[in-house]
Write a protein that holds these residues in place. Sequence first.
Motif, PDB file in Angstrom:
ATOM      1  N   GLU A  15       0.830  -1.207   0.000  1.00  0.00           N
ATOM      2  CA  GLU A  15       0.000   0.000   0.000  1.00  0.00           C
ATOM      3  C   GLU A  15       0.866   1.259   0.000  1.00  0.00           C
ATOM      4  O   GLU A  15       0.578   2.226  -0.713  1.00  0.00           O
ATOM      5  CB  GLU A  15      -0.913  -0.005   1.225  1.00  0.00           C
ATOM      6  N   LEU A  16       1.918   1.254   0.813  1.00  0.00           N
ATOM      7  CA  LEU A  16       2.802   2.426   0.863  1.00  0.00           C
ATOM      8  C   LEU A  16       3.554   2.594  -0.454  1.00  0.00           C
ATOM      9  O   LEU A  16       3.825   3.728  -0.872  1.00  0.00           O
ATOM     10  CB  LEU A  16       3.791   2.271   2.017  1.00  0.00           C
ATOM     11  N   LEU A  17       3.908   1.501  -1.106  1.00  0.00           N
ATOM     12  CA  LEU A  17       4.584   1.578  -2.408  1.00  0.00           C
ATOM     13  C   LEU A  17       3.716   2.293  -3.435  1.00  0.00           C
ATOM     14  O   LEU A  17       4.193   3.138  -4.199  1.00  0.00           O
ATOM     15  CB  LEU A  17       4.916   0.167  -2.890  1.00  0.00           C
ATOM     16  N   VAL A  18       2.427   1.985  -3.435  1.00  0.00           N
ATOM     17  CA  VAL A  18       1.521   2.571  -4.429  1.00  0.00           C
ATOM     18  C   VAL A  18       1.097   3.981  -4.025  1.00  0.00           C
ATOM     19  O   VAL A  18       1.000   4.878  -4.864  1.00  0.00           O
ATOM     20  CB  VAL A  18       0.279   1.655  -4.601  1.00  0.00           C
ATOM     21  N   ALA A  19       0.866   4.204  -2.710  1.00  0.00           N
ATOM     22  CA  ALA A  19       0.315   5.482  -2.256  1.00  0.00           C
ATOM     23  C   ALA A  19       1.370   6.572  -2.131  1.00  0.00           C
ATOM     24  O   ALA A  19       1.054   7.757  -2.329  1.00  0.00           O
ATOM     25  CB  ALA A  19      -0.392   5.292  -0.915  1.00  0.00           C
ATOM     26  N   LEU A  20       2.620   6.226  -1.783  1.00  0.00           N
ATOM     27  CA  LEU A  20       3.657   7.245  -1.550  1.00  0.00           C
ATOM     28  C   LEU A  20       4.878   6.989  -2.436  1.00  0.00           C
ATOM     29  O   LEU A  20       5.977   6.718  -1.947  1.00  0.00           O
ATOM     30  CB  LEU A  20       4.077   7.227  -0.072  1.00  0.00           C
ATOM     31  N   PRO A  21       4.716   7.070  -3.763  1.00  0.00           N
ATOM     32  CA  PRO A  21       5.879   6.826  -4.628  1.00  0.00           C
ATOM     33  C   PRO A  21       6.889   7.967  -4.614  1.00  0.00           C
ATOM     34  O   PRO A  21       8.016   7.800  -5.075  1.00  0.00           O
ATOM     35  CB  PRO A  21       5.251   6.671  -6.019  1.00  0.00           C
ATOM     36  N   HIS A  22       6.491   9.133  -4.094  1.00  0.00           N
ATOM     37  CA  HIS A  22       7.350  10.313  -4.095  1.00  0.00           C
ATOM     38  C   HIS A  22       8.092  10.507  -2.778  1.00  0.00           C
ATOM     39  O   HIS A  22       9.012  11.316  -2.693  1.00  0.00           O
ATOM     40  CB  HIS A  22       6.491  11.556  -4.336  1.00  0.00           C
ATOM     41  N   PHE A  23       7.717   9.776  -1.725  1.00  0.00           N
ATOM     42  CA  PHE A  23       8.196  10.052  -0.376  1.00  0.00           C
ATOM     43  C   PHE A  23       9.513   9.315  -0.112  1.00  0.00           C
ATOM     44  O   PHE A  23       9.979   8.516  -0.930  1.00  0.00           O
ATOM     45  CB  PHE A  23       7.120   9.651   0.640  1.00  0.00           C
ATOM     46  N   ASN A  24      10.064   9.590   1.058  1.00  0.00           N
ATOM     47  CA  ASN A  24      11.363   9.011   1.431  1.00  0.00           C
ATOM     48  C   ASN A  24      11.292   7.483   1.524  1.00  0.00           C
ATOM     49  O   ASN A  24      10.237   6.916   1.772  1.00  0.00           O
ATOM     50  CB  ASN A  24      11.821   9.573   2.775  1.00  0.00           C
ATOM     51  N   PHE A  25      12.460   6.850   1.355  1.00  0.00           N
ATOM     52  CA  PHE A  25      12.654   5.404   1.493  1.00  0.00           C
ATOM     53  C   PHE A  25      11.828   4.589   0.502  1.00  0.00           C
ATOM     54  O   PHE A  25      11.546   3.418   0.743  1.00  0.00           O
ATOM     55  CB  PHE A  25      12.339   4.938   2.925  1.00  0.00           C
ATOM     56  N   LEU A  30       8.228 -10.759  -4.305  1.00  0.00           N
ATOM     57  CA  LEU A  30       7.510 -11.087  -5.554  1.00  0.00           C
ATOM     58  C   LEU A  30       6.040 -10.673  -5.486  1.00  0.00           C
ATOM     59  O   LEU A  30       5.142 -11.431  -5.858  1.00  0.00           O
ATOM     60  CB  LEU A  30       7.637 -12.580  -5.874  1.00  0.00           C
ATOM     61  N   CYS A  31       5.791  -9.452  -5.008  1.00  0.00           N
ATOM     62  CA  CYS A  31       4.427  -8.908  -4.958  1.00  0.00           C
ATOM     63  C   CYS A  31       4.142  -8.199  -6.284  1.00  0.00           C
ATOM     64  O   CYS A  31       4.307  -6.976  -6.407  1.00  0.00           O
ATOM     65  CB  CYS A  31       4.280  -7.960  -3.777  1.00  0.00           C
ATOM     66  N   CYS A  32       3.754  -8.969  -7.286  1.00  0.00           N
ATOM     67  CA  CYS A  32       3.627  -8.433  -8.642  1.00  0.00           C
ATOM     68  C   CYS A  32       2.405  -7.531  -8.800  1.00  0.00           C
ATOM     69  O   CYS A  32       2.421  -6.586  -9.598  1.00  0.00           O
ATOM     70  CB  CYS A  32       3.560  -9.577  -9.655  1.00  0.00           C
ATOM     71  N   ALA A  70       1.088  -5.346  -6.711  1.00  0.00           N
ATOM     72  CA  ALA A  70       1.390  -3.975  -6.269  1.00  0.00           C
ATOM     73  C   ALA A  70       2.244  -3.246  -7.304  1.00  0.00           C
ATOM     74  O   ALA A  70       2.032  -2.051  -7.575  1.00  0.00           O
ATOM     75  CB  ALA A  70       2.107  -4.019  -4.918  1.00  0.00           C
ATOM     76  N   VAL A  71       3.197  -3.953  -7.922  1.00  0.00           N
ATOM     77  CA  VAL A  71       4.048  -3.332  -8.936  1.00  0.00           C
ATOM     78  C   VAL A  71       3.214  -2.964 -10.171  1.00  0.00           C
ATOM     79  O   VAL A  71       3.426  -1.907 -10.778  1.00  0.00           O
ATOM     80  CB  VAL A  71       5.197  -4.292  -9.309  1.00  0.00           C
ATOM     81  N   LYS A  72       2.261  -3.811 -10.529  1.00  0.00           N
ATOM     82  CA  LYS A  72       1.387  -3.494 -11.674  1.00  0.00           C
ATOM     83  C   LYS A  72       0.574  -2.233 -11.405  1.00  0.00           C
ATOM     84  O   LYS A  72       0.445  -1.361 -12.276  1.00  0.00           O
ATOM     85  CB  LYS A  72       0.442  -4.672 -11.945  1.00  0.00           C
ATOM     86  N   LYS A  73       0.044  -2.118 -10.189  1.00  0.00           N
ATOM     87  CA  LYS A  73      -0.708  -0.898  -9.832  1.00  0.00           C
ATOM     88  C   LYS A  73       0.183   0.330  -9.915  1.00  0.00           C
ATOM     89  O   LYS A  73      -0.236   1.395 -10.387  1.00  0.00           O
ATOM     90  CB  LYS A  73      -1.272  -1.040  -8.409  1.00  0.00           C
ATOM     91  N   LEU A  74       1.417   0.184  -9.435  1.00  0.00           N
ATOM     92  CA  LEU A  74       2.344   1.320  -9.479  1.00  0.00           C
ATOM     93  C   LEU A  74       2.636   1.735 -10.911  1.00  0.00           C
ATOM     94  O   LEU A  74       2.657   2.934 -11.232  1.00  0.00           O
ATOM     95  CB  LEU A  74       3.640   0.933  -8.757  1.00  0.00           C
ATOM     96  N   PHE A  75       2.853   0.777 -11.796  1.00  0.00           N
ATOM     97  CA  PHE A  75       3.118   1.088 -13.202  1.00  0.00           C
ATOM     98  C   PHE A  75       1.917   1.789 -13.844  1.00  0.00           C
ATOM     99  O   PHE A  75       2.091   2.717 -14.638  1.00  0.00           O
ATOM    100  CB  PHE A  75       3.434  -0.194 -13.979  1.00  0.00           C
ATOM    101  N   VAL A 132       7.626 -12.220 -12.661  1.00  0.00           N
ATOM    102  CA  VAL A 132       8.450 -11.041 -12.362  1.00  0.00           C
ATOM    103  C   VAL A 132       8.706 -10.237 -13.634  1.00  0.00           C
ATOM    104  O   VAL A 132       8.658  -9.001 -13.629  1.00  0.00           O
ATOM    105  CB  VAL A 132       9.778 -11.481 -11.710  1.00  0.00           C
ATOM    106  N   LEU A 133       8.987 -10.929 -14.744  1.00  0.00           N
ATOM    107  CA  LEU A 133       9.223 -10.221 -16.006  1.00  0.00           C
ATOM    108  C   LEU A 133       7.932  -9.775 -16.679  1.00  0.00           C
ATOM    109  O   LEU A 133       7.934  -8.811 -17.446  1.00  0.00           O
ATOM    110  CB  LEU A 133      10.002 -11.117 -16.967  1.00  0.00           C
ATOM    111  N   LYS A 134       6.835 -10.451 -16.378  1.00  0.00           N
ATOM    112  CA  LYS A 134       5.569 -10.076 -17.019  1.00  0.00           C
ATOM    113  C   LYS A 134       5.037  -8.738 -16.531  1.00  0.00           C
ATOM    114  O   LYS A 134       4.168  -8.152 -17.187  1.00  0.00           O
ATOM    115  CB  LYS A 134       4.525 -11.173 -16.772  1.00  0.00           C
TER     116      LYS A 134
END
Length: 784
Positions: free
Chosen positions: A342-352, A364-366, A368-373, A404-406
């Motif tokens: 959730e923090l990865l998707v909600a705060l992509p601009h913040f520290n850490f 391998l939480c794919c 969450a990465v798809k949502k971020l993209f 992971v590559l998909k």
Amino acid sequence: RKNKKRVPSFRKLLRTSKIKLDNKLKNRQYKQQSAAKKYRKEQKKLREAVRDAISRKPFPLEECKKKQVAEKREDEEEDALPLDMMDEDDLKLMEDLAQKASFLTRDLSSDEPVHVKKRKRESVIDKYEKVPRRMQTEPEKELIHLLPIKDKGGIIPQTMEKPVLNGAQDEEEDTEEMEEAEDFSQEHLPLLSPEEMAAQRRQKLQERKMHIAALASAILSEPDNNIKKLKELRAMLMEQDPNVAVIVRKLVMVSLMEIFKDIAPSYKIRPLTEAEKATKVKKETQKLREFEEGLVSQYKFYLENLEQTIKDWKQRKLKKSNVISLKAYKGLAEIAVKCLCELLVALPHFNFHNNIIVLIISQLCCEAVKKLFKQDKLGYASLGVVKVISGLVRGRNYDVRPEVLKVFLYLRIKEVELQKDSEDIAPKKKFMTYKEKRKNLSRMQRKWKKAEEKLERELLEAEASESKEKKLKLHTETLNIVFVTYFRILKKAQKSPLLPAVLEGLAKFAHLINVEFFDDLVIVLHSLIASGSLSYRESLHCVLSAFHILSGQGDVLNIDPMKFYTHLYKTLFSLHAGGTNDDIGIVLQCLDVMFAKRRKQVSQQRALAFLKRLSTLALHVLPNSSVGILATNRVLMQTFSKMDLLLDNESQGSGVYLPELDEPEHCNAQNTALWELHLLQRHYHPTVQKFAAHLIVGAPTEGSGALSLDLSQRPATELFEAYSIRGMTFNPPVASVTPRRKDTLSGMDSFIDEELNKQLQQHISETVTHKPLDFAKHLKESSL
């Protein structure tokens, strides 16, 4: 006479009063320091005197006193002088010496002066030599050092043996105390029933929930003033009550995640430099700095707690002081991973954020990465994720899951930086020259025009879309890393399970590949297909990638794609006709690129052969696949002329159609007919019937045989997805039919004879008995 001295101003009085206060404070501190120093010196002298006295050989007190009394008498008799015979100065000197501590502690028998310093080494050796030697035949008794006695001869130490208590008595006393404590605990801690324990647990849990809610609401209402309460809330992650520890820790994790999502600013907080810390700022600025510093530190500690929870679960390691079982720890680790996603998707601009990316990719939480993209518009976060994935794939020697590559397929990259030549070709805004202004404009108009052009230049510079240029640079860098990863796998790990994901990615981003790689890439793709080691889906991705390359910038290359046409024509009948018909979507994309976008490079014989084979294929696939294939046939009939040859029964030219031949150019498709359309007209799906009827009349764009706008303006791939039956639903929905009532015949028995009816009833009422069949009996009778 007037006093010429000026009255001091209020500011000067304030300044002088401040100086006076500072001086008073300094004086007070100096006095305290000097007094403490003096006290330390006196204590040091006293300790040294005690140490010297202890190191000497102790004498009995009575003998020491007798010796001293005898010596005093002898000295008094020999050297005694009456006081009246001494001078006043000598008497005063003796009184002064008597008041000094050195005079009391000094050995008067020694002839050395008072202030002579002794060497340390000699004093230590002398002290050691003066200590008496004795054998340890008896166990040493513990001594208690008492306060020393001080007399004219010096300091006499006082010691006393430590009294030894009986061990048996101590054990008895300890057992008695333990029994009393047990009795007390049994009396005051009664056993609780399961219902009372459950009620007590609910009460504790409710108290913790109320406390969490109060802290969270206080922080959200005034984050600047209540930032310290984050520490109090984070401390609840270490809940030690075993009854409610798991639930409380989960609630605190989720609560902190939501709090950080709400109060985190929309920018990255950087640490202050030493110069910035030294400068004086306003109260509001100082307050904001303290808030940001506290927020970043608490956010860092929170992420460290989540990471430690995941690591402990992965290593199956629990601390001795932990009150949570290993089974319950799995739930905590799952919540920690969800919070990080959730923090990865909600705060992509913040520290850490990069630290969170590394943790998420390692888990391998794919999703969450798809949502971020999908939501990353500029590309900073996408670039960070792609770098981490590329490093992970290379570090593990390409031994990762294909998912992971998909995730690369969800990158929002549609354009990259063009070369410099194309930038020079791009038209630029022209401004009027000085001669044109002088000729066409008046003086005032020239002045206004100059100001207007200056403003336009500034707007163009600001609008030059710094964000757009940054976006293009980020996308170019991201795509370069993606292609490097793909090419490494094609070169070093062709038998890896990652190959399908690589081919699928190349098929999507092939139009963005540099022209320099086209020739080599097409050769590699053809060699992969020819090797025969690929699955059907992988070979389709190879074909799609090759045609994406050749239909874009690859038009300038002299490459014949006939091998790819032949391969697709040969493998069309290998498509799955059941529920797993996802490969049809890739086939439809291939056909669109091969025929619609390359219509000038396709011969009539090839188009006729594909039209005939696709019509045959539409007979034995699911309805959504049939709709997509017939929509592709419609495009072929409208794109290429003379496709209506297959609607006529008469053969055109010599030869016989060879459906089993795998060469589309030489199968004589012009000598056959589309008899499949008549069968498809009687298909159970209404949309398939409409397409078949539309194609039989020649696929007209107008008139009675034309399709509706809903079907004619949608591409084949979209129709394939729209009429899919994955959700076990039929599109269009089947109309409900009211069942007809069957006429029940009331006197059915009246049509049967009475005797026959009796035999039927008798037969029905009898119980069926199965007798064993003896086939040899009849043979024996006949032989006799």
